[in-house]
Design a protein around this motif. Structure first.
Motif, mmCIF file in Angstrom:
data_model
loop_
_atom_site.group_PDB
_atom_site.id
_atom_site.type_symbol
_atom_site.label_atom_id
_atom_site.label_comp_id
_atom_site.label_asym_id
_atom_site.label_seq_id
_atom_site.Cartn_x
_atom_site.Cartn_y
_atom_site.Cartn_z
ATOM 1 N N TYR A 260 55.735 33.931 33.024
ATOM 2 C CA TYR A 260 54.458 33.955 32.303
ATOM 3 C C TYR A 260 53.302 33.627 33.248
ATOM 4 C CZ TYR A 260 51.211 32.833 28.435
ATOM 5 O OH TYR A 260 50.153 32.791 27.555
ATOM 6 N N LEU A 261 53.475 32.594 34.044
ATOM 7 C CA LEU A 261 52.390 32.163 34.934
ATOM 8 C C LEU A 261 52.200 33.146 36.086
ATOM 9 C CD1 LEU A 261 53.063 28.303 34.921
ATOM 10 C CD2 LEU A 261 51.593 29.647 33.402
ATOM 11 N N GLU A 263 52.721 36.353 35.920
ATOM 12 C CA GLU A 263 52.039 37.539 35.397
ATOM 13 C C GLU A 263 50.567 37.233 35.079
ATOM 14 O OE1 GLU A 263 55.859 40.020 33.685
ATOM 15 O OE2 GLU A 263 54.477 39.132 32.235
ATOM 16 N N MET A 264 50.298 36.026 34.590
ATOM 17 C CA MET A 264 48.908 35.653 34.312
ATOM 18 C C MET A 264 48.099 35.654 35.605
ATOM 19 S SD MET A 264 46.988 34.644 31.669
ATOM 20 C CE MET A 264 47.836 33.622 30.455
ATOM 21 N N GLU A 267 46.887 39.004 37.133
ATOM 22 C CA GLU A 267 45.882 39.811 36.442
ATOM 23 C C GLU A 267 44.686 40.110 37.358
ATOM 24 O OE1 GLU A 267 45.429 41.173 32.995
ATOM 25 O OE2 GLU A 267 47.465 41.246 33.754
ATOM 26 N N PRO A 268 44.098 41.304 37.221
ATOM 27 C CA PRO A 268 42.892 41.619 38.001
ATOM 28 C C PRO A 268 41.741 40.699 37.584
ATOM 29 C CG PRO A 268 43.304 43.310 36.336
ATOM 30 C CD PRO A 268 44.505 42.410 36.346
ATOM 31 N N THR A 269 40.874 40.383 38.540
ATOM 32 C CA THR A 269 39.799 39.428 38.258
ATOM 33 C C THR A 269 38.432 40.107 38.303
ATOM 34 O OG1 THR A 269 39.631 38.861 40.597
ATOM 35 C CG2 THR A 269 41.074 37.487 39.232
ATOM 36 N N ALA A 270 37.478 39.477 37.660
ATOM 37 C CA ALA A 270 36.091 39.947 37.674
ATOM 38 C C ALA A 270 35.513 39.776 39.080
ATOM 39 C CB ALA A 270 35.286 39.154 36.653
ATOM 40 N N VAL A 273 35.386 36.440 41.358
ATOM 41 C CA VAL A 273 36.391 35.462 40.917
ATOM 42 C C VAL A 273 37.599 35.593 41.838
ATOM 43 C CG1 VAL A 273 37.926 34.752 39.043
ATOM 44 C CG2 VAL A 273 35.605 35.556 38.521
ATOM 45 N N ILE A 276 42.869 33.946 39.092
ATOM 46 C CA ILE A 276 43.056 33.386 37.751
ATOM 47 C C ILE A 276 43.688 32.008 37.919
ATOM 48 C CG2 ILE A 276 44.231 33.676 35.529
ATOM 49 C CD1 ILE A 276 42.187 35.871 36.025
ATOM 50 N N LEU A 277 43.141 31.016 37.238
ATOM 51 C CA LEU A 277 43.668 29.655 37.332
ATOM 52 C C LEU A 277 44.411 29.274 36.051
ATOM 53 C CD1 LEU A 277 40.590 27.983 38.999
ATOM 54 C CD2 LEU A 277 42.861 28.230 40.035
ATOM 55 N N ILE A 278 45.493 28.531 36.223
ATOM 56 C CA ILE A 278 46.282 27.998 35.108
ATOM 57 C C ILE A 278 45.754 26.585 34.801
ATOM 58 C CG2 ILE A 278 48.623 27.392 34.378
ATOM 59 C CD1 ILE A 278 48.125 30.419 34.968
ATOM 60 N N THR B 119 40.462 33.474 31.530
ATOM 61 C CA THR B 119 39.154 33.178 32.119
ATOM 62 C C THR B 119 39.128 33.706 33.553
ATOM 63 O OG1 THR B 119 38.812 31.259 30.711
ATOM 64 C CG2 THR B 119 37.592 31.310 32.791
ATOM 65 N N GLY B 120 38.138 34.542 33.848
ATOM 66 C CA GLY B 120 38.042 35.163 35.172
ATOM 67 C C GLY B 120 38.670 36.543 35.215
ATOM 68 N N GLY B 121 39.400 36.908 34.151
ATOM 69 C CA GLY B 121 40.050 38.214 34.108
ATOM 70 C C GLY B 121 39.167 39.260 33.432
ATOM 71 N N ILE B 122 39.602 40.505 33.462
ATOM 72 C CA ILE B 122 38.787 41.590 32.900
ATOM 73 C C ILE B 122 39.514 42.431 31.866
ATOM 74 C CG2 ILE B 122 37.252 41.836 34.894
ATOM 75 C CD1 ILE B 122 39.028 44.136 35.852
ATOM 76 N N PHE B 125 45.176 39.968 28.203
ATOM 77 C CA PHE B 125 46.506 39.484 28.587
ATOM 78 C C PHE B 125 47.117 38.599 27.507
ATOM 79 C CE2 PHE B 125 49.672 36.728 30.438
ATOM 80 C CZ PHE B 125 50.416 37.610 31.203
ATOM 81 N N TYR B 200 40.765 29.808 26.325
ATOM 82 C CA TYR B 200 41.835 30.453 27.109
ATOM 83 C C TYR B 200 43.040 29.527 27.204
ATOM 84 C CZ TYR B 200 43.990 31.070 31.822
ATOM 85 O OH TYR B 200 44.858 31.153 32.882
ATOM 86 N N PHE B 218 55.974 37.066 24.710
ATOM 87 C CA PHE B 218 54.789 36.291 25.100
ATOM 88 C C PHE B 218 53.995 37.188 26.032
ATOM 89 C CE2 PHE B 218 58.390 35.139 27.787
ATOM 90 C CZ PHE B 218 57.916 35.403 29.066
#
Lengths: 322, 322
Positions: A260-261, A263-264, A267-270, A273, A276-278, B119-122, B125, B200, B218
């Motif tokens: 899960y983490l 794959e999170m 993710e592509p970022t803006a 950025v 992506i932070l957990i 947060t930070g993604g586009i 998810f 998020y 998930f």
């Protein structure tokens, strides 16, 4: 336990809940507003425990509640501990990290003295009651969510006031109900709930579980540790521990968390950025850095610690980075 | 159970989760994407239950999980039911209201298919995973918190799209990551989490509890009921029931709830705000009004129901207010 709780908050970069709080804790101890020693009575019935903190320091009460929740969880699969008669207990993350090291999932709630208005209100009625969850992962750092139900933690406004800095618009209203960027005016007024009515509702839920259900204070009956020098705070907490192997084998769970983490984080970022932070990831990195480099304290906090230290023949200079 | 769940959502004024969903539920049933009949296997270990919904309708699975959580709670003080293999189960409030009528405190979480970016993604998810809590009171209506972890429920955007109305700024981004007020563009893009990183994080927590811990889908593994006609949704839910008398006598608890709610409602209000509202209070009033006056459905939904009704010789005209 109190010292460890405060230093660990600073290690994680949560300076608002770090040794900045040592002074008020010690002043309340000296004024007889907090007890040390003596038992904390509790009742048990099935998987439910009610712990009376007996006005001990919040961290001491919290550690006891944590241990009871984990022990009960191992017995029944879940352990629920309602706590009354407690005090400000620092960050929830302090307890969450102990729990995830024992491979338990832990949900911790606490109420707090009045700092936020209900939606539509103009003066503080509920606290910035924190909501927190810790979940162990495999190769990733644990998932550590520890958030105030306000737009920001009130401690961040205390920090800004101590540093003489303004706060962003939208964080708070003054005591007349007007928007303000003055940290001191905000502390005299109200912090605003996260996301409007939703944050108000979550904060109420936390007050109900931590206060109404446990026998602790709630709403106006949770006393402010900075302003009330007559009565115990009577803060309430609520702990729910879950024993992962009752759901699935621990290794399978950790592998699913890692997937899960992974794959999170993939993710592509803006634009702008970096990643992506957990939840808990930045604080984990900050801990590693501050374990190497030490913790830089504001001059005001350093002075407070030095004065307390001198009274008890403790020389703090070795611990302080100039 | 499915019909009751949808009609009750409409009664409470939550039109986005009402009979507007009947069409998609029936289309999935007809396409063989949802099962009816047959058992839902479960495991039990202490106060923990894992229920496999076996791809039944979400409301059927949810009612089974609710009953198991309450039965377990009466035995151990708390009852935890993790659910896998389920489908969209309507509003959480449907189950909460059944629980508070039995004087239980109930926490219900569910994951959902991907509609929000981290947060930070586009791109989407996580789901707008709902967080919900029901608590009985004495003379007051129960405390019913049932909220999406997005700025607004995605169902409200679906409603706006069906009515051809725009949505407010700040609710969503389009599929390229740009802010939008076009409901259709928003449905193709991402709904934004409540309060930025905090929403998020709460949504992730719900996904972990409902999906990672239960064995359900998930993140990307929860399938969209509107778009995926090949695979079961594999939605996960998480129920925690608490038996109030294990904490304190029920009447004392209800008196404390009433005091809390009385004092909250007595708070002074901002100019133009007629009263402080408790979560669930507006919906309670709407239910009383709609029980008297009936439910007005959008023409599109009325047409859908009429077409389905004609296929099964059901005459809906008596139930519809023209």
């Amino acid at each position: 336990m109190v010292a460890e709780s405060l230093v660990q908050a600073d290690l994680r970069g949560v300076d608002s809940h770090g040794v900045v709080r040592a002074d008020i804790y010690l002043r309340r101890l000296e004024a007889g507003m907090v007890q040390t020693g003596g038992i904390m009575p509790y009742t048990e019935d099935g998987a439910i425990r009610i712990l009376d903190g007996a006005n001990h320091f919040g961290a001491v009460v919290g550690c006891k509640a944590l241990a009871m929740a984990m022990e009960t969880s191992r017995k029944y699969g879940c352990g629920v501990v309602g706590v009354k008669g407690s005090n400000h207990f620092g960050t929830c993350a302090y307890y969450l990290l102990k729990a995830v090291r024992q491979n338990q999932i832990m949900l911790i709630l606490s109420n707090a003295s009045q700092t936020m208005p209900p939606t539509g209100g103009i003066r503080p009625f509920i606290g910035t009651n924190p909501f927190s969850v810790g979940v162990p992962a495999g190769t990733h750092p644990p998932f550590i969510l520890d958030m105030a139900t306000s737009v920001v933690a009130r401690g961040k406004i205390i920090s800004a006031a101590q540093k003489g800095e303004p706060i962003p618009a939208g964080w708070a209203i003054d005591k007349y109900g007007n928007p303000t960027t003055d940290a001191h005016a905000a502390l005299e007024g109200s912090v605003l709930p996260l996301g409007g009515a939703k944050g108000y509702a979550i904060s109420m839920f936390i007050d109900i579980m931590s206060g109404v259900l446990t026998g602790a204070g709630f709403g106006r009956y949770v006393n402010n540790m900075y302003e009330n020098w007559e009565d115990p705070q009577n803060v309430g907490h609520f702990f729910i521990a879950l024993d992962i192997p009752r759901f699935m084998p621990l290794e399978r769970f950790k592998a699913r968390m890692d997937l899960y983490l992974d794959e999170m984080k993939a993710e592509p970022t803006a634009p702008g950025v970096p990643e992506i932070l957990i939840p808990g990831e930045l604080e984990h990195r900050c801990t590693l850095a501050r374990m190497r480099e030490g913790i830089a304290l504001p001059a005001k906090v350093e002075d407070e610690l030095r004065v307390w230290g001198e009274r008890f023949d403790l020389n703090l200079s070795d611990a302080i980075i100039e």
